[in-house]
Design a protein around this motif. Sequence first.
Motif, mmCIF file in Angstrom:
data_model
loop_
_atom_site.group_PDB
_atom_site.id
_atom_site.type_symbol
_atom_site.label_atom_id
_atom_site.label_comp_id
_atom_site.label_asym_id
_atom_site.label_seq_id
_atom_site.Cartn_x
_atom_site.Cartn_y
_atom_site.Cartn_z
ATOM 1 N N CYS B 92 40.231 -25.747 16.282
ATOM 2 C CA CYS B 92 40.702 -26.341 14.687
ATOM 3 C C CYS B 92 39.635 -26.016 13.756
ATOM 4 O O CYS B 92 38.592 -26.652 13.919
ATOM 5 C CB CYS B 92 41.035 -27.670 14.964
ATOM 6 N N PRO B 93 39.944 -25.443 12.892
ATOM 7 C CA PRO B 93 38.775 -25.032 11.785
ATOM 8 C C PRO B 93 38.373 -26.459 11.016
ATOM 9 O O PRO B 93 37.210 -26.355 10.409
ATOM 10 C CB PRO B 93 39.423 -24.007 10.759
ATOM 11 N N VAL B 94 39.155 -27.350 10.822
ATOM 12 C CA VAL B 94 38.792 -28.492 10.093
ATOM 13 C C VAL B 94 38.617 -29.821 10.895
ATOM 14 O O VAL B 94 38.427 -30.869 10.199
ATOM 15 C CB VAL B 94 40.044 -28.476 8.822
ATOM 16 N N ALA B 96 40.524 -31.346 12.632
ATOM 17 C CA ALA B 96 41.679 -32.498 12.525
ATOM 18 C C ALA B 96 41.903 -32.735 13.831
ATOM 19 O O ALA B 96 42.718 -33.840 13.929
ATOM 20 C CB ALA B 96 42.874 -31.668 11.672
ATOM 21 N N THR B 97 41.845 -32.120 14.929
ATOM 22 C CA THR B 97 42.260 -32.644 16.179
ATOM 23 C C THR B 97 40.939 -32.472 16.991
ATOM 24 O O THR B 97 40.200 -31.545 17.118
ATOM 25 C CB THR B 97 43.442 -31.827 16.951
ATOM 26 N N THR B 98 40.692 -33.782 17.534
ATOM 27 C CA THR B 98 39.109 -33.709 18.461
ATOM 28 C C THR B 98 39.308 -34.609 19.653
ATOM 29 O O THR B 98 40.546 -35.517 19.487
ATOM 30 C CB THR B 98 38.184 -34.461 17.559
ATOM 31 N N CYS B 113 44.869 -32.211 8.827
ATOM 32 C CA CYS B 113 45.297 -30.822 9.302
ATOM 33 C C CYS B 113 45.901 -30.086 8.034
ATOM 34 O O CYS B 113 46.569 -30.471 7.497
ATOM 35 C CB CYS B 113 46.542 -31.218 10.082
ATOM 36 N N ILE B 114 45.465 -28.681 8.407
ATOM 37 C CA ILE B 114 45.911 -27.597 7.127
ATOM 38 C C ILE B 114 47.329 -27.093 7.574
ATOM 39 O O ILE B 114 47.778 -26.298 6.939
ATOM 40 C CB ILE B 114 44.633 -26.986 6.613
ATOM 41 N N GLY B 115 47.697 -27.398 8.759
ATOM 42 C CA GLY B 115 48.666 -26.548 9.350
ATOM 43 C C GLY B 115 48.699 -25.310 9.574
ATOM 44 O O GLY B 115 49.426 -24.329 9.554
ATOM 45 N N CYS B 116 47.601 -24.814 9.978
ATOM 46 C CA CYS B 116 47.185 -23.270 10.472
ATOM 47 C C CYS B 116 47.738 -23.012 11.752
ATOM 48 O O CYS B 116 48.071 -21.902 12.083
ATOM 49 C CB CYS B 116 45.805 -23.032 10.295
ATOM 50 N N ARG B 117 48.134 -23.853 12.659
ATOM 51 C CA ARG B 117 48.856 -23.783 13.966
ATOM 52 C C ARG B 117 48.022 -23.110 14.834
ATOM 53 O O ARG B 117 48.372 -22.668 16.096
ATOM 54 C CB ARG B 117 50.144 -23.125 13.776
#
Lengths: 413, 255
Positions: B92-94, B96-98, B113-117
Amino acid sequence: MDKALIPDGLKRCPLPVFSLWLLVLLGIIGWGVYAGVVVLLDALNVTGLNDYFGFGFYITIDLAIIALGAGAFFSGFLYYGLSRYFPALKELHKIINLAVIVGFVCYTGALAVLLLEIGQPLRGWFGYWHANVHSMLTEVIFCISCYAIVLVIEYVPIILENRKLDAIKPLHVFGHTLHELMAIFALTGTFLSFFHQGSLGGVAGVLFARPFAYRTGFFVWPWTFFLFILSAIASGPAFTALICRAIEKVTRKKLVDDSVYELIAKIVGRLLLVYIVLKIADTLYWALVLAPEFGLKLTDFYRAPYGMWLLVTEILICGVIPAIVLNVPGARKSSTILFLAFFMDCAGIVINRFVMTIQALATPVMPFDRWEVYVPTMYEWAPGIAMLAYCALVISLSYRYLPVFPREKELNP
Amino acid sequence: MSDKAHAQSGVRYGMAIDLDKCTGCMACSVACQAENNISFRPDESNKLRSITWMEVYLLDNKKDYPDYQFTYLPRPCMHCDAPHHSPCTFVCPVNATTRDEHNGIVTHIYPRCIGCRYCIVACPYHARDFNWWDPKWPKSMEAMLSPEVSPRMRGVVEKCTFCHHRMLKARSKAYNEGSDPDQITYVPACAEACPTGAIKFGNLHDPQSEVAKLAKDPRAFRILAKLHTEPKVFYLSKYQWVHKLSDNGLGEAAH
Ligand code: SF4
Ligand code: SF4
């Protein structure tokens, strides 16, 4: 009507013909923008993406166009960085402007499509703010946006060479100063590009729970990191050469000396050979060692429509064959064979990016999973095609109004 | 990739699902849906786009009658415990999930979450779903939404959280009562709803817990163990063909 803007002493097609061409391109761009707006307003449910195919057409076309746009940084690296040691590389001067413009359009186009790809585009900047240093995507976000800025800086002096703009003293001085500094930007761009081309490969290679994509590697970088860099520099200059030849065909003019194509063919040929040897080694290691460790066989990864034909086309037809052709001096002499080899080289890299994105997801991982097939919708095709039209638009405008090819006048007396 | 694991605390929540007890009634899935305010659409026929944190798979041994056998397999998020990172948190680049290294739960911060999937792509268990539409509930259902779980907006990813809001509640209670929050036990909605008691939940690091004992049962297995994702969800079955379906290359039933 626009004569005053056309570079001194150069011939261009009549304005109405050019306008008609622009109109066609603008029409396609309008169609893509419409589709893009629908995606932004109505959400990604209008696309063919789903929870099985989290990545699809947008990512594939972005990966492909960024690899093909690598001609900009790599030609810059060869010309500004290495030509003092290898004077033969000075020839690239004749095509370097086009390489920069192609790079510029490829990267800016890719960034626009990337905006559609994320579910929350307004949060795009979180990539900088909440950056996860372990994520390959973070590396991609940073390097691509920084490199896009470098490309803008590289493109500006070319724009400022326009007759009318150059006549304005401060702009002339500004453009000239930028020109002087170009080596620094080119080398900065090289550094950034090596990293993001690699991290785009890393995006797939680090997926340790996806046996199709996962690769071991060196330190934090999977082998795909290095393969993506190599494949990009082995196809980017070929793509620039193809565009140059396309402009020559359309304008019915000679724009660069054949020696430039010959030089590109030699460079690309050697790089492609190294790449394809390593790619074959990587594929063998993957098929014979990695996959069996996960309990899989090579044949488990392929099923219609994503059959073995993809592997054969990518590596054999569009890899080994052009690599051999481009390394045989006799074959390089025929321009038809030469450009066909360039085309196959580029096609092979596009297939590679497709395979590493879409096929990697189509292949089931849990034994009770099913194969799924991904079909992009018009809302994915349209922005993609519009991006290509945008590339054609900027290149057309640049060719018409800027002295892109330094030898054009001499070659077309 | 470094193999060095993060320092772990004494708590590692995990689950054991006894497939021999599961009747496929889907009470777990329904309870999860209600507990976690999972949105749904009038037409849910496209299963590749429906949001289901607890998916129930139907597996069979690919044999004809009279040898035919089948089983149901409920699949929550495995809260993968791979050293260093879970497959999804790592990418996850941001951030948002850890993974919360205090208890092993893989969490998701929806407003970040930016929703990049990319996490969806990284997860081999299909445990993650994207919000393809704005979440909507029939008017009459809005009063039934749980105030303890935030609904997700369009364009972000979501997945099973092991009902960590229940964990937070239990920890607060323990804290207020002056007991050790790390000693708490709690039950996620799925385990609570299961009529046959097929789903057990608890601390895998506590050798006395039922889930830790079940994880060591000879009937126990994990899905895709060869990938070293180290799932914290264990399954139990007395049937070899079910075990063979848990990973690639384990035998004929796997194909
Ligand atoms: S099951 Fe999937 S979503 Fe859950 S922790 Fe593992 S990789 Fe992440
Ligand atoms: S979809 Fe959200 S959680 Fe998943 S990788 Fe992207 S930003 Fe992270």
